[in-house]
Design a protein around this motif. Structure first.
Motif, PDB file in Angstrom:
ATOM      1  N   SER A 125      15.741   6.636  -5.749  1.00 45.56           N
ATOM      2  CA  SER A 125      14.297   6.836  -5.639  1.00 45.56           C
ATOM      3  C   SER A 125      13.843   6.297  -4.295  1.00 45.56           C
ATOM      4  O   SER A 125      14.374   5.303  -3.799  1.00 45.56           O
ATOM      5  N   PHE A 126      12.855   6.968  -3.701  1.00 45.12           N
ATOM      6  CA  PHE A 126      12.315   6.514  -2.425  1.00 45.12           C
ATOM      7  C   PHE A 126      11.592   5.191  -2.639  1.00 45.12           C
ATOM      8  O   PHE A 126      10.709   5.096  -3.482  1.00 45.12           O
ATOM      9  N   ASP A 127      11.996   4.164  -1.892  1.00 41.91           N
ATOM     10  CA  ASP A 127      11.410   2.834  -2.005  1.00 41.91           C
ATOM     11  C   ASP A 127      11.178   2.297  -0.592  1.00 41.91           C
ATOM     12  O   ASP A 127      12.132   1.937   0.101  1.00 41.91           O
ATOM     13  N   PRO A 128       9.924   2.258  -0.144  1.00 43.52           N
ATOM     14  CA  PRO A 128       9.638   1.802   1.220  1.00 43.52           C
ATOM     15  C   PRO A 128      10.179   0.406   1.525  1.00 43.52           C
ATOM     16  O   PRO A 128      10.581   0.139   2.655  1.00 43.52           O
ATOM     17  N   ASP A 129      10.219  -0.477   0.552  1.00 44.50           N
ATOM     18  CA  ASP A 129      10.734  -1.831   0.786  1.00 44.50           C
ATOM     19  C   ASP A 129      12.234  -1.790   1.089  1.00 44.50           C
ATOM     20  O   ASP A 129      12.711  -2.485   1.985  1.00 44.50           O
ATOM     21  N   ARG A 130      12.982  -0.995   0.345  1.00 49.04           N
ATOM     22  CA  ARG A 130      14.429  -0.897   0.582  1.00 49.04           C
ATOM     23  C   ARG A 130      14.719  -0.176   1.902  1.00 49.04           C
ATOM     24  O   ARG A 130      15.683  -0.511   2.592  1.00 49.04           O
ATOM     25  N   ILE A 131      13.889   0.792   2.248  1.00 50.65           N
ATOM     26  CA  ILE A 131      14.034   1.476   3.533  1.00 50.65           C
ATOM     27  C   ILE A 131      13.815   0.476   4.665  1.00 50.65           C
ATOM     28  O   ILE A 131      14.603   0.411   5.615  1.00 50.65           O
ATOM     29  N   ASP A 132      12.765  -0.325   4.567  1.00 55.48           N
ATOM     30  CA  ASP A 132      12.452  -1.328   5.583  1.00 55.48           C
ATOM     31  C   ASP A 132      13.570  -2.348   5.703  1.00 55.48           C
ATOM     32  O   ASP A 132      13.989  -2.705   6.806  1.00 55.48           O
ATOM     33  N   LEU A 133      14.072  -2.819   4.577  1.00 54.12           N
ATOM     34  CA  LEU A 133      15.157  -3.798   4.603  1.00 54.12           C
ATOM     35  C   LEU A 133      16.435  -3.176   5.174  1.00 54.12           C
ATOM     36  O   LEU A 133      17.187  -3.838   5.895  1.00 54.12           O
ATOM     37  N   SER A 134      16.680  -1.910   4.891  1.00 53.69           N
ATOM     38  CA  SER A 134      17.834  -1.210   5.464  1.00 53.69           C
ATOM     39  C   SER A 134      17.732  -1.165   6.982  1.00 53.69           C
ATOM     40  O   SER A 134      18.714  -1.399   7.687  1.00 53.69           O
TER      41      SER A 134
ATOM     42  N   ASP B 248       0.821  -1.203   0.000  1.00 54.29           N
ATOM     43  CA  ASP B 248       0.000   0.000   0.000  1.00 54.29           C
ATOM     44  C   ASP B 248       0.856   1.254   0.000  1.00 54.29           C
ATOM     45  O   ASP B 248       0.525   2.235  -0.639  1.00 54.29           O
ATOM     46  N   ALA B 249       1.944   1.215   0.742  1.00 47.53           N
ATOM     47  CA  ALA B 249       2.801   2.391   0.850  1.00 47.53           C
ATOM     48  C   ALA B 249       3.383   2.775  -0.506  1.00 47.53           C
ATOM     49  O   ALA B 249       3.514   3.949  -0.811  1.00 47.53           O
ATOM     50  N   GLN B 250       3.705   1.798  -1.329  1.00 45.14           N
ATOM     51  CA  GLN B 250       4.280   2.105  -2.636  1.00 45.14           C
ATOM     52  C   GLN B 250       3.276   2.802  -3.532  1.00 45.14           C
ATOM     53  O   GLN B 250       3.656   3.569  -4.396  1.00 45.14           O
ATOM     54  N   GLU B 251       2.012   2.549  -3.341  1.00 45.88           N
ATOM     55  CA  GLU B 251       0.990   3.144  -4.174  1.00 45.88           C
ATOM     56  C   GLU B 251       0.492   4.464  -3.603  1.00 45.88           C
ATOM     57  O   GLU B 251      -0.181   5.217  -4.275  1.00 45.88           O
ATOM     58  N   ASP B 252       0.831   4.762  -2.373  1.00 45.20           N
ATOM     59  CA  ASP B 252       0.374   5.972  -1.712  1.00 45.20           C
ATOM     60  C   ASP B 252       1.116   7.168  -2.296  1.00 45.20           C
ATOM     61  O   ASP B 252       2.338   7.155  -2.420  1.00 45.20           O
ATOM     62  N   SER B 253       0.410   8.227  -2.617  1.00 45.20           N
ATOM     63  CA  SER B 253       1.022   9.386  -3.259  1.00 45.20           C
ATOM     64  C   SER B 253       1.985  10.138  -2.335  1.00 45.20           C
ATOM     65  O   SER B 253       2.750  10.970  -2.805  1.00 45.20           O
ATOM     66  N   ARG B 254       1.969   9.842  -1.033  1.00 48.92           N
ATOM     67  CA  ARG B 254       2.919  10.495  -0.122  1.00 48.92           C
ATOM     68  C   ARG B 254       4.333   9.990  -0.361  1.00 48.92           C
ATOM     69  O   ARG B 254       5.292  10.632   0.038  1.00 48.92           O
ATOM     70  N   TYR B 255       4.480   8.826  -0.951  1.00 49.61           N
ATOM     71  CA  TYR B 255       5.790   8.239  -1.183  1.00 49.61           C
ATOM     72  C   TYR B 255       6.183   8.463  -2.628  1.00 49.61           C
ATOM     73  O   TYR B 255       5.374   8.461  -3.527  1.00 49.61           O
ATOM     74  N   GLY B 256       7.439   8.614  -2.836  1.00 44.96           N
ATOM     75  CA  GLY B 256       7.953   8.846  -4.174  1.00 44.96           C
ATOM     76  C   GLY B 256       9.042   9.897  -4.098  1.00 44.96           C
ATOM     77  O   GLY B 256       9.418  10.353  -3.042  1.00 44.96           O
ATOM     78  N   GLY B 257       9.538  10.268  -5.218  1.00 46.62           N
ATOM     79  CA  GLY B 257      10.592  11.259  -5.250  1.00 46.62           C
ATOM     80  C   GLY B 257      11.951  10.637  -5.035  1.00 46.62           C
ATOM     81  O   GLY B 257      12.132   9.429  -5.140  1.00 46.62           O
ATOM     82  N   THR B 258      12.883  11.492  -4.732  1.00 50.39           N
ATOM     83  CA  THR B 258      14.277  11.093  -4.613  1.00 50.39           C
ATOM     84  C   THR B 258      14.778  11.374  -3.202  1.00 50.39           C
ATOM     85  O   THR B 258      14.446  12.403  -2.615  1.00 50.39           O
ATOM     86  N   ILE B 259      15.580  10.475  -2.680  1.00 53.96           N
ATOM     87  CA  ILE B 259      16.207  10.684  -1.374  1.00 53.96           C
ATOM     88  C   ILE B 259      17.259  11.771  -1.550  1.00 53.96           C
ATOM     89  O   ILE B 259      18.181  11.626  -2.349  1.00 53.96           O
ATOM     90  N   ARG B 260      17.086  12.866  -0.822  1.00 58.45           N
ATOM     91  CA  ARG B 260      18.014  13.988  -0.959  1.00 58.45           C
ATOM     92  C   ARG B 260      19.208  13.873  -0.021  1.00 58.45           C
ATOM     93  O   ARG B 260      20.316  14.282  -0.371  1.00 58.45           O
ATOM     94  N   SER B 261      18.989  13.359   1.178  1.00 57.62           N
ATOM     95  CA  SER B 261      20.093  13.238   2.129  1.00 57.62           C
ATOM     96  C   SER B 261      19.754  12.189   3.180  1.00 57.62           C
ATOM     97  O   SER B 261      18.594  11.833   3.355  1.00 57.62           O
TER      98      SER B 261
END
Length: 67
Positions: A43-52, A5-18
């Motif tokens: 690119s912001f990816d909730p799955d990669r953030i979670d795995l990190s 759901d998070a990947q489809e949510d419009s709040r997520y997306g864009g590029t990690i700036r820092s």
């Protein structure tokens, strides 16, 4: 909200700036960042953030980890 759901949510997306590492006392910020599966420019990816998060916590170097 699940990860799919998070990947489809419009709040997520864009590029990690820092990435700012805070609260570390004995481990260098660069060492912490070396365990992350994302870096500035990605690119912001909730799955990669979670795995990190899980990867960093699995090092047993920290009592608590949050992203």
């Amino acid at each position: 909200m699940g990860t799919a759901d998070a990947q489809e949510d419009s709040r997520y997306g864009g590029t990690i700036r820092s990435i700012l590492v805070e609260g570390n006392q004995r481990i260098e910020a660069r060492t912490v960042q070396s365990y992350l599966l994302v870096e500035p420019g990605d690119s912001f990816d909730p799955d990669r953030i979670d795995l990190s998060l899980k990867t960093l916590f699995a090092t047993n170097l920290f009592a608590d980890v949050s992203i």
